[in-house]
Motif scaffolding. Structure first.
Motif, PDB file in Angstrom:
ATOM      1  N   VAL A 279       6.414 -56.745   7.311  1.00 12.95           N
ATOM      2  CA  VAL A 279       6.706 -56.410   8.703  1.00 12.95           C
ATOM      3  C   VAL A 279       5.876 -55.184   9.069  1.00 12.95           C
ATOM      4  O   VAL A 279       5.831 -54.209   8.320  1.00 12.95           O
ATOM      5  CB  VAL A 279       8.199 -56.107   8.899  1.00 12.95           C
ATOM      6  N   SER A 280       5.201 -55.242  10.203  1.00 11.84           N
ATOM      7  CA  SER A 280       4.404 -54.090  10.634  1.00 11.84           C
ATOM      8  C   SER A 280       4.617 -53.850  12.126  1.00 11.84           C
ATOM      9  O   SER A 280       4.588 -54.797  12.926  1.00 11.84           O
ATOM     10  CB  SER A 280       2.914 -54.316  10.357  1.00 11.84           C
ATOM     11  N   ALA A 281       4.816 -52.597  12.477  1.00 13.25           N
ATOM     12  CA  ALA A 281       5.065 -52.222  13.871  1.00 13.25           C
ATOM     13  C   ALA A 281       3.738 -52.169  14.624  1.00 13.25           C
ATOM     14  O   ALA A 281       3.158 -51.109  14.832  1.00 13.25           O
ATOM     15  CB  ALA A 281       5.782 -50.876  13.936  1.00 13.25           C
ATOM     16  N   VAL A 282       3.253 -53.338  15.034  1.00 10.23           N
ATOM     17  CA  VAL A 282       2.021 -53.405  15.831  1.00 10.23           C
ATOM     18  C   VAL A 282       2.254 -52.753  17.181  1.00 10.23           C
ATOM     19  O   VAL A 282       1.402 -52.069  17.725  1.00 10.23           O
ATOM     20  CB  VAL A 282       1.575 -54.872  15.985  1.00 10.23           C
ATOM     21  N   GLU A 283       3.420 -52.991  17.761  1.00 10.96           N
ATOM     22  CA  GLU A 283       3.904 -52.441  19.036  1.00 10.96           C
ATOM     23  C   GLU A 283       3.210 -53.028  20.255  1.00 10.96           C
ATOM     24  O   GLU A 283       3.847 -53.425  21.207  1.00 10.96           O
ATOM     25  CB  GLU A 283       3.805 -50.894  19.081  1.00 10.96           C
ATOM     26  N   SER A 284       1.863 -53.057  20.261  1.00 10.63           N
ATOM     27  CA  SER A 284       1.144 -53.526  21.437  1.00 10.63           C
ATOM     28  C   SER A 284      -0.287 -53.856  21.034  1.00 10.63           C
ATOM     29  O   SER A 284      -0.786 -53.349  20.024  1.00 10.63           O
ATOM     30  CB  SER A 284       1.145 -52.440  22.524  1.00 10.63           C
ATOM     31  N   PHE A 285      -0.932 -54.710  21.832  1.00  5.21           N
ATOM     32  CA  PHE A 285      -2.371 -54.933  21.659  1.00  5.21           C
ATOM     33  C   PHE A 285      -3.166 -54.164  22.704  1.00  5.21           C
ATOM     34  O   PHE A 285      -4.372 -54.366  22.848  1.00  5.21           O
ATOM     35  CB  PHE A 285      -2.689 -56.429  21.730  1.00  5.21           C
ATOM     36  N   SER A 286      -2.500 -53.274  23.427  1.00  5.50           N
ATOM     37  CA  SER A 286      -3.161 -52.409  24.409  1.00  5.50           C
ATOM     38  C   SER A 286      -3.527 -51.082  23.752  1.00  5.50           C
ATOM     39  O   SER A 286      -2.644 -50.365  23.268  1.00  5.50           O
ATOM     40  CB  SER A 286      -2.233 -52.158  25.602  1.00  5.50           C
ATOM     41  N   ASP A 287      -4.789 -50.740  23.750  1.00  2.00           N
ATOM     42  CA  ASP A 287      -5.195 -49.458  23.170  1.00  2.00           C
ATOM     43  C   ASP A 287      -4.639 -48.286  23.967  1.00  2.00           C
ATOM     44  O   ASP A 287      -4.427 -47.200  23.412  1.00  2.00           O
ATOM     45  CB  ASP A 287      -6.721 -49.379  23.084  1.00  2.00           C
ATOM     46  N   VAL A 288      -4.394 -48.486  25.268  1.00  2.00           N
ATOM     47  CA  VAL A 288      -3.789 -47.420  26.067  1.00  2.00           C
ATOM     48  C   VAL A 288      -2.382 -47.129  25.560  1.00  2.00           C
ATOM     49  O   VAL A 288      -2.007 -45.970  25.323  1.00  2.00           O
ATOM     50  CB  VAL A 288      -3.749 -47.811  27.562  1.00  2.00           C
ATOM     51  N   VAL A 289      -1.589 -48.159  25.377  1.00  2.00           N
ATOM     52  CA  VAL A 289      -0.218 -47.979  24.896  1.00  2.00           C
ATOM     53  C   VAL A 289      -0.220 -47.397  23.490  1.00  2.00           C
ATOM     54  O   VAL A 289       0.553 -46.470  23.179  1.00  2.00           O
ATOM     55  CB  VAL A 289       0.548 -49.315  24.929  1.00  2.00           C
ATOM     56  N   LEU A 290      -1.075 -47.903  22.617  1.00  2.00           N
ATOM     57  CA  LEU A 290      -1.132 -47.415  21.241  1.00  2.00           C
ATOM     58  C   LEU A 290      -1.502 -45.934  21.199  1.00  2.00           C
ATOM     59  O   LEU A 290      -0.985 -45.174  20.378  1.00  2.00           O
ATOM     60  CB  LEU A 290      -2.137 -48.243  20.439  1.00  2.00           C
ATOM     61  N   PHE A 320       7.054 -55.566  18.061  1.00  2.00           N
ATOM     62  CA  PHE A 320       6.422 -55.066  19.279  1.00  2.00           C
ATOM     63  C   PHE A 320       7.389 -54.217  20.105  1.00  2.00           C
ATOM     64  O   PHE A 320       8.608 -54.372  20.010  1.00  2.00           O
ATOM     65  CB  PHE A 320       5.940 -56.237  20.154  1.00  2.00           C
ATOM     66  N   VAL A 321       6.819 -53.333  20.891  1.00  2.00           N
ATOM     67  CA  VAL A 321       7.524 -52.709  22.011  1.00  2.00           C
ATOM     68  C   VAL A 321       6.815 -53.229  23.248  1.00  2.00           C
ATOM     69  O   VAL A 321       5.829 -52.643  23.722  1.00  2.00           O
ATOM     70  CB  VAL A 321       7.481 -51.167  21.940  1.00  2.00           C
ATOM     71  N   ALA A 322       7.275 -54.361  23.732  1.00  2.00           N
ATOM     72  CA  ALA A 322       6.538 -55.089  24.767  1.00  2.00           C
ATOM     73  C   ALA A 322       6.582 -54.396  26.124  1.00  2.00           C
ATOM     74  O   ALA A 322       5.703 -54.620  26.962  1.00  2.00           O
ATOM     75  CB  ALA A 322       7.099 -56.505  24.893  1.00  2.00           C
ATOM     76  N   PHE A 323       7.598 -53.547  26.342  1.00  2.00           N
ATOM     77  CA  PHE A 323       7.747 -52.903  27.653  1.00  2.00           C
ATOM     78  C   PHE A 323       7.775 -51.388  27.474  1.00  2.00           C
ATOM     79  O   PHE A 323       8.680 -50.828  26.846  1.00  2.00           O
ATOM     80  CB  PHE A 323       9.028 -53.385  28.337  1.00  2.00           C
ATOM     81  N   THR A 354      11.151 -58.884  24.019  1.00  2.00           N
ATOM     82  CA  THR A 354      12.095 -58.256  24.949  1.00  2.00           C
ATOM     83  C   THR A 354      12.267 -56.759  24.721  1.00  2.00           C
ATOM     84  O   THR A 354      12.964 -56.104  25.495  1.00  2.00           O
ATOM     85  CB  THR A 354      13.491 -58.903  24.819  1.00  2.00           C
ATOM     86  N   ILE A 355      11.662 -56.218  23.667  1.00  2.00           N
ATOM     87  CA  ILE A 355      11.941 -54.831  23.285  1.00  2.00           C
ATOM     88  C   ILE A 355      11.368 -53.860  24.328  1.00  2.00           C
ATOM     89  O   ILE A 355      10.196 -53.911  24.672  1.00  2.00           O
ATOM     90  CB  ILE A 355      11.370 -54.509  21.901  1.00  2.00           C
ATOM     91  N   ARG A 356      12.229 -52.964  24.788  1.00  2.00           N
ATOM     92  CA  ARG A 356      11.850 -51.933  25.758  1.00  2.00           C
ATOM     93  C   ARG A 356      11.873 -50.580  25.056  1.00  2.00           C
ATOM     94  O   ARG A 356      12.749 -50.310  24.233  1.00  2.00           O
ATOM     95  CB  ARG A 356      12.843 -51.951  26.926  1.00  2.00           C
ATOM     96  N   LEU A 357      10.917 -49.742  25.365  1.00  2.00           N
ATOM     97  CA  LEU A 357      10.788 -48.439  24.726  1.00  2.00           C
ATOM     98  C   LEU A 357      12.092 -47.656  24.810  1.00  2.00           C
ATOM     99  O   LEU A 357      12.650 -47.452  25.881  1.00  2.00           O
ATOM    100  CB  LEU A 357       9.661 -47.642  25.393  1.00  2.00           C
ATOM    101  N   LEU A 358      12.559 -47.218  23.659  1.00  2.00           N
ATOM    102  CA  LEU A 358      13.775 -46.414  23.556  1.00  2.00           C
ATOM    103  C   LEU A 358      13.375 -44.950  23.407  1.00  2.00           C
ATOM    104  O   LEU A 358      12.532 -44.613  22.571  1.00  2.00           O
ATOM    105  CB  LEU A 358      14.587 -46.872  22.347  1.00  2.00           C
ATOM    106  N   VAL A 359      13.977 -44.091  24.208  1.00  2.00           N
ATOM    107  CA  VAL A 359      13.655 -42.660  24.166  1.00  2.00           C
ATOM    108  C   VAL A 359      14.950 -41.886  23.923  1.00  2.00           C
ATOM    109  O   VAL A 359      15.604 -41.401  24.844  1.00  2.00           O
ATOM    110  CB  VAL A 359      12.988 -42.181  25.476  1.00  2.00           C
ATOM    111  N   PRO A 360      15.356 -41.763  22.659  1.00  2.00           N
ATOM    112  CA  PRO A 360      16.615 -41.083  22.357  1.00  2.00           C
ATOM    113  C   PRO A 360      16.481 -39.574  22.502  1.00  2.00           C
ATOM    114  O   PRO A 360      15.359 -39.039  22.549  1.00  2.00           O
ATOM    115  CB  PRO A 360      16.865 -41.465  20.896  1.00  2.00           C
ATOM    116  N   PRO A 361      17.587 -38.856  22.575  1.00  2.00           N
ATOM    117  CA  PRO A 361      17.516 -37.391  22.559  1.00  2.00           C
ATOM    118  C   PRO A 361      16.745 -36.940  21.319  1.00  2.00           C
ATOM    119  O   PRO A 361      16.892 -37.504  20.240  1.00  2.00           O
ATOM    120  CB  PRO A 361      18.990 -36.976  22.482  1.00  2.00           C
ATOM    121  N   GLY A 362      15.905 -35.922  21.500  1.00  2.00           N
ATOM    122  CA  GLY A 362      15.123 -35.421  20.384  1.00  2.00           C
ATOM    123  C   GLY A 362      13.812 -36.142  20.168  1.00  2.00           C
ATOM    124  O   GLY A 362      13.017 -35.757  19.305  1.00  2.00           O
ATOM    125  N   SER A 363      13.547 -37.207  20.932  1.00  2.00           N
ATOM    126  CA  SER A 363      12.311 -37.958  20.767  1.00  2.00           C
ATOM    127  C   SER A 363      11.098 -37.067  21.012  1.00  2.00           C
ATOM    128  O   SER A 363      11.072 -36.244  21.933  1.00  2.00           O
ATOM    129  CB  SER A 363      12.274 -39.137  21.740  1.00  2.00           C
TER     130      SER A 363
END
Length: 458
Positions: A279-290, A320-323, A354-363
């Motif tokens: 399993v690898s956290a690719v997250e996105s194929f957008s270099d801007v997002v990465l 992925f973090v698609a959103f 469906t994964i949306r970026l999570l920004v928890p306290p302390g992020s």
């Protein structure tokens, strides 16, 4: 409290992705070594026991992930109703990140990092009742001497994840050979807690844990380390030992794209030793997002890692973090296209779309200007910072894609049908017609790749 009294300490696991919960098994072993015995509850496979709650003086709630934390808050509220005098301690990765909220009336303590010895000391103070124990937050980064986890169920118990591969479904065990991480991806909850530190579990302890799970029926092992290749020498010692003792045992692990590239020479050996998938956290194929996430890899790197793992005979299962606030409609279509063109349909769990970026306290993202401009207020009850996309259609697209996937999974739809439904939904939001590069490759693409019955998500 006598060493045989298991009623005063209750350890609760809310959710650990279908794995036997190390979140209670390890603390229970540390407590037992110190002369305490704890009752363990795994709410993924059993109900909260009101009698056990009423007997407990100390209730520890394991929260290694965001979903577990949200469920844990509900558990704590129920504990307060049943046993108002119980001392409630949240511990694990998400405990100290959300300590301000938790210590505002939900919990009495929040422990993070390498916290098992802290938990033992806290149990000792609470059960001795020599002095009041006030609200406290503690993060400890010190090497521990690990006992063998105290597990209560076999890997094949109903409700736990299984490996599906080659037409077979077999029990999957779960171990961790290291904790923490050397890296600092901005959206990850590990860096704010561990600060780039890595702590390894001695190979003898890991192998003893594997041995016990194999004796209980496990035919596959998941290494749940945040990144198995953070310490490649340590990882190899463990899996070489695994293969020498159990040559037919298979395993999976998690590794960063940059490690798959840097350690490419290790991939054929990992395959020979039994690695079925990574399993690898690719997250996105957008270099801007990465770049915004400071992932340490590019689109080209991700595609190169896919090629290298295939050449080695290992399946890559990207997450992925698609959103995100920087993802565009074109990025979402591109993700679907790459999955189709590269034949990844059966290597991507539908929830990943469906994964949306999570920004928890302390992020670590909170200090970045490119994040601040999209942030709303902290939603303490939801345990995350709200954010909005500059294009409102993207927020609406996320909601519709999420609902589409939930319904499709509930129906048991084939992966190719799911991704085509997602594409149809996305096209309805586009401002102009778009020609797909990947549609023809989606339906019936390849065969089911090796996977666990419980998909990864946060």
């Amino acid at each position: 409290m006598t060493p045989r009294d298991a009623s005063a300490v209750l350890l609760v696991s809310c959710y650990e992705l279908g794995h036997q919960p190390l979140g209670t098994a390890w603390p229970a072993a540390f407590l037992e070594r110190a002369g305490f015995r704890a009752t363990q509850l795994d709410l993924a496979v059993e109900s909260l026991d009101p009698a056990a709650v009423r007997r407990a003086r100390f209730v520890g709630i394991s929260v290694p992930m965001h979903t577990a934390l949200r469920l844990g808050v509900r558990v704590a509220e129920r504990v307060r109703q049943l046993n108002p005098s119980a001392f409630i301690c949240f511990y694990g990765l998400y405990a100290t990140l959300n300590a301000d909220f938790l210590l505002g009336g939900i919990a009495d303590a929040a422990l993070g990092g390498e916290c098992e010895e802290d938990l033992v000391r806290l149990v000792d103070r609470v059960t001795r009742a020599e002095e009041p124990v006030g609200p406290s937050k503690t993060t400890t980064l010190a090497r521990l001497t690990f006992p063998l986890p105290h597990r209560l169920r076999s890997p094949g118990a109903p409700g736990y994840a299984r490996l599906e591969h080659g037409g077979r479904s077999v029990p999957a065990g779960y171990v961790e050979a290291s904790r923490g991480c050397l890296h600092a991806c901005l959206h990850c909850p590990i860096p704010p807690v561990y600060g780039g530190r890595l702590f390894v579990v001695p190979p003898a302890v890991v192998l003893a844990d594997i041995r016990a799970q194999v004796s209980a029926g496990a035919e596959h092992i998941t290494f749940g380390d945040p990144d198995f290749l953070n310490g490649p020498g340590h990882a190899l010692r463990v899996v070489r030992g695994l293969h020498a003792e159990f040559p037919h045992l298979t395993f999976d692990c998690t590794a960063k794209i940059e490690h798959l590239l840097r350690r490419r020479a290790l991939l054929p050996e990992l395959a020979r030793l039994g690695c079925l998938f990574i399993v690898s956290a690719v997250e996105s194929f957008s270099d801007v997002v990465l770049t915004r996430l400071e992932k340490g890899h590019t689109r080209a790197d991700a595609l190169a890692a896919l090629r290298l793992t295939r050449e080695a005979g290992i399946t890559l299962r990207p997450s992925f973090v698609a959103f995100t606030p920087w993802s565009t409609f074109e990025d979402f279509f591109d993700l679907l296209d790459v999955v189709g063109v590269e034949g990844l349909v059966h290597q991507v769990d539908p929830v990943q779309y469906t994964i949306r970026l999570l920004v928890p306290p302390g992020s670590a993202l909170l200090d970045k200007p490119w994040m601040r401009e999209h942030l709303g207020e902290l939603d303490a009850a939801a345990l995350t910072h709200r954010w909005t996309h500059p294009d409102p259609r993207m927020d609406r697209l996320h909601e519709v894609v999420r609902d589409t996937v939930e319904h499709a999974v509930a129906r048991g739809d084939e992966a190719g049908l799911v991704i085509d439904r997602i594409r149809t939904v996305a096209e309805s939001f586009a401002l102009s017609p778009r020609r797909s590069r990947g549609r023809v490759a989606t339906l019936g693409a390849g065969v089911l790749s090796p996977h666990l019955t419980e998909p990864w998500f946060c």
